[in-house]
Design an enzyme around this catalytic site. Structure first.
Site, PDB file in Angstrom:
ATOM      1  N   VAL A  60      30.457  34.601  41.056  1.00  0.00           N
ATOM      2  CA  VAL A  60      31.397  33.989  41.992  1.00  0.00           C
ATOM      3  C   VAL A  60      32.707  34.775  42.030  1.00  0.00           C
ATOM      4  O   VAL A  60      33.271  34.985  43.109  1.00  0.00           O
ATOM      5  CB  VAL A  60      31.650  32.510  41.638  1.00  0.00           C
ATOM      6  CG1 VAL A  60      32.775  31.926  42.466  1.00  0.00           C
ATOM      7  CG2 VAL A  60      30.370  31.699  41.831  1.00  0.00           C
ATOM      8  N   GLU A  61      33.179  35.211  40.886  1.00  0.00           N
ATOM      9  CA  GLU A  61      34.466  35.912  40.829  1.00  0.00           C
ATOM     10  C   GLU A  61      34.427  37.270  41.523  1.00  0.00           C
ATOM     11  O   GLU A  61      35.310  37.575  42.326  1.00  0.00           O
ATOM     12  CB  GLU A  61      34.927  36.085  39.371  1.00  0.00           C
ATOM     13  CG  GLU A  61      35.329  34.804  38.676  1.00  0.00           C
ATOM     14  CD  GLU A  61      36.665  34.243  39.136  1.00  0.00           C
ATOM     15  OE1 GLU A  61      37.324  34.821  40.017  1.00  0.00           O
ATOM     16  OE2 GLU A  61      37.055  33.188  38.595  1.00  0.00           O
ATOM     17  N   THR A  62      33.436  38.105  41.190  1.00  0.00           N
ATOM     18  CA  THR A  62      33.447  39.492  41.678  1.00  0.00           C
ATOM     19  C   THR A  62      32.097  40.024  42.130  1.00  0.00           C
ATOM     20  O   THR A  62      32.002  41.190  42.503  1.00  0.00           O
ATOM     21  CB  THR A  62      33.968  40.438  40.578  1.00  0.00           C
ATOM     22  OG1 THR A  62      33.101  40.328  39.438  1.00  0.00           O
ATOM     23  CG2 THR A  62      35.405  40.119  40.213  1.00  0.00           C
TER      24      THR A  62
END
Length: 187
Positions: A60-62
């Site tokens: 989700v982050e990167t």
């Protein structure tokens, strides 16, 4: 006649591809790959954190792309804020590294992020939904929501999370967590 032959060949190739895709028991892993498995496995074992949760947060982050920096200044695969990274290195007694390493070195970033998840797990009694919310919004803000009854910390009531960004973040992490645990028998 020639066009018909090309269409048949293309149809046979397509059907063959679909058969290979569906006969391969792990075909969904093509759509939900996990990179940096060794690092995630190592630090998940060290800090007793579910590796699928770590992978879901990274996704989700990167989306497993290193060297990312958010507009707010969060660094690396797990998007750790510089102040948080320094606090983690002090609190966990992890060897101090430059913030450039936090941003560019997957192992360093995963170690710090996984330790932070462990720390949040201890604060929030191993409740993964609350841990994910705290990872995004900060533990102080999430504790405030829980203490004031704004949110009860349950997955069924995620819609009560007052920050839209955090609400959406938690939903996405849970989605990827479920996909990973369905697709992969083990980490």
């Amino acid at each position: 006649m020639n066009i018909l032959r090309k269409k048949r060949v293309l149809l046979i190739l397509f059907v063959g591809f679909v058969l290979i895709l569906f006969l391969n028991s792990n075909w969904m892993s093509w759509f939900y790959p996990i990179q940096y498995k060794d690092e995630i496995r190592q630090y998940s074992q060290t800090y007793e954190v579910d590796p699928f949760l770590v992978a879901s947060i990274i996704r989700v982050e990167t989306n497993f792309k290193t060297s990312k920096q958010s507009h707010k200044g969060a660094l690396g695969l797990m998007q750790i804020m510089p102040n948080t990274a320094n606090w983690i290195m002090d609190s966990a007694q992890i060897q101090k590294v430059p913030l450039d390493s936090v941003k560019h070195e997957p192992g360093t970033n995963i170690e710090l992020g996984t330790w932070y998840l462990h720390n949040l797990s201890m604060k929030f009694q191993d409740n993964p939904v609350v841990i994910v919310a705290a990872y995004n919004a900060g533990p102080g803000k999430v504790k405030e929501w829980l203490d004031q009854g704004v949110w009860d910390g349950k997955e069924e009531s995620i819609k009560q999370i007052p920050f839209g960004e955090t609400r959406h973040y938690v939903q996405r992490v849970i989605y990827y967590y479920r996909q990973y645990t369905k697709i992969y028998n083990e980490f």
